[in-house]
Write an enzyme that holds these catalytic residues in place. Structure first.
Site, PDB file in Angstrom:
ATOM      1  N   LYS A  26       0.852  -1.186   0.000  1.00 46.92           N
ATOM      2  CA  LYS A  26       0.000   0.000   0.000  1.00 46.92           C
ATOM      3  C   LYS A  26       0.892   1.242   0.000  1.00 46.92           C
ATOM      4  CE  LYS A  26      -3.973   0.332   2.005  1.00 46.92           C
ATOM      5  NZ  LYS A  26      -5.170   0.331   2.902  1.00 46.92           N
ATOM      6  N   GLU A  33     -19.064  -8.712   9.167  1.00 45.07           N
ATOM      7  CA  GLU A  33     -20.121  -8.078   9.957  1.00 45.07           C
ATOM      8  C   GLU A  33     -21.043  -9.089  10.633  1.00 45.07           C
ATOM      9  OE1 GLU A  33     -18.803  -5.232   6.747  1.00 45.07           O
ATOM     10  OE2 GLU A  33     -19.428  -7.331   6.783  1.00 45.07           O
ATOM     11  N   ARG A  50     -25.437  -5.766   6.438  1.00 42.15           N
ATOM     12  CA  ARG A  50     -24.902  -7.081   6.079  1.00 42.15           C
ATOM     13  C   ARG A  50     -25.079  -8.091   7.214  1.00 42.15           C
ATOM     14  NH1 ARG A  50     -19.170  -6.413   3.206  1.00 42.15           N
ATOM     15  NH2 ARG A  50     -20.016  -8.053   1.888  1.00 42.15           N
TER      16      ARG A  50
END
Length: 630
Positions: free
Chosen positions: A281, A367, A395
């Site tokens: 990243k 979730e 979700r």
């Protein structure tokens, strides 16, 4: 001084990209990376994750026949290089701005965006569906799912992989691993192994051996186990192999020759394939490499120094108010447990995670597990607080109903990003939570109107032990209201009169209160800060119904099934026939832009509220109410 990108500017489609020589691709990657930094320094957006996918994106569009071949990006915020190479380079100047291009793939935006990806971990399921469709249509098109930036932590990804093996789909899954725990160091040996494992010779030998050995079952089983264990000692692919994927990798995702060689081999293999790619990243931009979290999502910044341009904060954000409250309450009550599904920074838990590491749990992008995990903790008498975005709580709806509410478990849900979210657009909007929460038994729902009330209602929900509770609050800054340092609670189900007026009563749920008060001054209307969607303050509703001629409900939630609907139901049940106007979000998805722009577009600023009420009054009592619109 404007930078020049001669090679990049010659590419308006992947067809242009494929006309380049292999030797030109590293220079293209360099230009693309600088273009990203230059562009996002002005627009803001997701920086670090996109710097990490530059070479991978180039290699995929160079080798695959897109858009005929399908690429599904996941998480969608790593798709900026993909957008740039597929004809949207010039449009990047309007990234995430009103009427500009989205920060995530959108099917309506480009034929190259094969699937809309705002929520994570959906790519393998979607790509598998595309692969099965290709089989049914006798098509030779390739399907590739690129999954990374934590998206592989969700169970949905593994459900899809399990199914892909069962149906033996021709599917390539690329795990873009940018610092996940399964990553070993990348070196010469692993690069060499990746080339071997993806080669036609290895595949032919592997499949041929299986065919021959299958006639001698004990030997075949021994050979299979031996292959898996040898690979498992060198590469972390045994899990994927057990799921039925041919695992290849890991390889360096910034080494274009290795990427091109490996993808050239893999694209011709049949059956489910897993290519493990290691990326960094922030690659190529020192400050983002050193602080990928800080530079994951950026505002405008100085590209030379990386210093972000931030205006002085007029007040704490609601996220900061929650973070401070969580630390204060944890200090006061050692039974508090803080839980989040991969949103430590976004939900304001960084300080809590440092001060109370043994009571902090980040469960990853999972979730469903997050909510049931909290339920298990609550069963044992501890006090879980689940910090989650409104859009992500959707979700885990089944878990919320069956694992929490049905058992009356005392869990506090701190629901961030409720209502309009701004630049992240429709995929991240918290438009529906009041509607989908209100129908669940045993659940208390609170809508603070300012930052101090947010803190008080969080305490109210935390101390409520008869069942679950939810406090929903928006993205962005508070109003500058003084915040009480004490952990005070408010009476459950009780509203507050904020302005006494005549004939018109505005019942406000949440942070639209400020706009409502401004509108009420022009209309001489009564304003009630309702605070609670469930239970409603029925006594207050009866009072305004008896003393006013029009009730207006205001909420930053869809009108259908929301807080206004709750007021309508209450009035009908009590036998009132008073005129009611429900104001809220319209029945369509709200795209990206600033929060102020979008609230104005939805007529939820003070002027829009006045216009809507005036229009309604002219319909029901044209002779009595001729209020001039602002």
């Amino acid at each position: 001084m404007t930078q020049s990108f001669p090679l990049l500017e010659s590419i308006d489609s992947p067809q242009d990209l494929r006309r380049l020589n292999d030797s030109q691709l590293p220079e293209l990657a360099k230009e693309l990376r600088h273009f990203l930094i230059d562009t996002l320094s002005r627009t803001g957006g997701h920086l670090a994750s996109n710097l990490g996918t530059v070479e991978l994106t180039i290699a995929l569009h160079y080798l695959f026949n897109t858009p005929e071949d399908r690429l599904v990006w996941d998480v969608g915020h790593q798709s900026y290089p993909h957008k740039i190479l597929t004809g949207r380079r010039a449009a990047m100047s309007g990234l995430r701005q009103k009427n500009g291009i989205a920060g995530f793939p959108r099917r309506e935006e480009s034929e190259y965006d094969t699937f809309g990806v705002g929520h994570s971990s959906t790519s393998i399921s979607a790509a598998l569906g595309m692969a099965i469709a290709a089989r049914r249509q006798n098509s030779l098109r390739k399907v590739v799912a690129i999954i990374g930036d934590g998206a592989m932590t969700a169970g949905m990804a593994f459900e899809a992989m399990n199914h892909a093996a069962e149906v033996n789909a021709n599917l390539l899954v690329i795990l873009n691993d940018n610092d996940m725990s399964i990553s070993p160091n990348v070196g010469g040996l692993s690069q060499y192994l990746a080339k071997i494992l993806s080669s036609q010779f290895y595949t032919a030998m592997r499949e041929g051996s299986k065919h021959i050995l299958s006639r001698i079952p004990p030997v075949h089983e021994f050979a299979r186990r031996t292959e898996e264990h040898v690979k498992g000692m060198i590469v972390p692919g045994t899990l994927f192999e057990e799921l039925g994927f041919n695992y290849i990798g890991p390889i360096d995702g910034h080494d274009l020759p290795t990427l091109l060689n490996t993808l050239s081999n893999v694209k011709h293999l049949e059956g489910p394939q897993m290519l493990h790619v290691i990326t960094q990243k922030g690659k190529g931009y020192a400050v983002a490499e050193q602080n990928p979290c800080d530079y994951h999502g950026v505002t405008a910044f100085d590209p030379k120094t990386g210093q972000m341009f931030k205006k002085p904060a007029p007040a704490p954000t609601y996220t900061q108010v929650f973070g401070q409250w969580l630390c204060d309450m944890a200090s006061a009550d050692d039974q508090l447990i803080g839980i989040t599904p991969a949103m430590c920074e976004g939900s304001g838990l960084v300080e809590f995670s440092k001060r109370f590491p043994q009571r902090y749990f980040d469960v990853g992008i999972a979730e469903q597990h997050c909510v049931t995990f909290a339920a298990g903790i609550a069963c044992e008498g501890l006090k879980p607080v689940v910090a989650i975005y409104s859009t992500f709580l959707q979700r885990a709806y089944d878990q919320l109903i069956h694992d929490v509410a049905l058992q009356k478990l005392p869990i506090l849900f701190a629901i961030d990003r409720a209502g309009i979210v701004g630049a992240d657009g429709a995929t991240h909007g918290g438009f529906f939570d009041l509607s989908y929460l209100r129908c669940i038994p045993h659940l208390i729902i609170m809508t603070p109107s300012d930052e101090n009330e947010c803190r008080q209602l969080l305490s109210t929900g935390f101390y409520y032990r008869q069942g679950p509770s939810a406090v929903r609050y928006p993205r962005g800054y508070g109003l500058g209201i003084k915040i009480d340092s004490e952990l005070k609670t408010l009476p459950i189900g009780k509203s507050q009169l904020r302005r006494q007026g005549q004939r018109i009563a505005l019942l406000v749920f949440g942070t639209l209160l400020s706009a409502a008060l401004t509108a009420a001054d022009a209309l001489n209307a009564t304003v009630i800060d309702m605070r609670f969607v469930k239970p409603l303050d029925v006594e207050q509703i009866q009072h305004v119904a008896n003393t006013h001629e029009l009730i207006v409900t205001l909420e930053e939630n869809v009108i259908q099934g929301g807080a206004g609907s709750a007021v309508n139901e209450c009035l009908l049940a009590l036998g009132y026939s008073i005129s009611v106007l429900n104001l809220g979000l319209p029945d369509h998805f709200i795209e990206h832009g600033t929060q102020a722009e979008l609230l104005r577009e939805c007529d939820l600023d003070s002027e829009g509220i006045i216009r809507s009420i005036t229009r309604h009054l002219r319909l029901i009592k044209p002779d009595d109410y001729l209020v001039e619109s602002a």
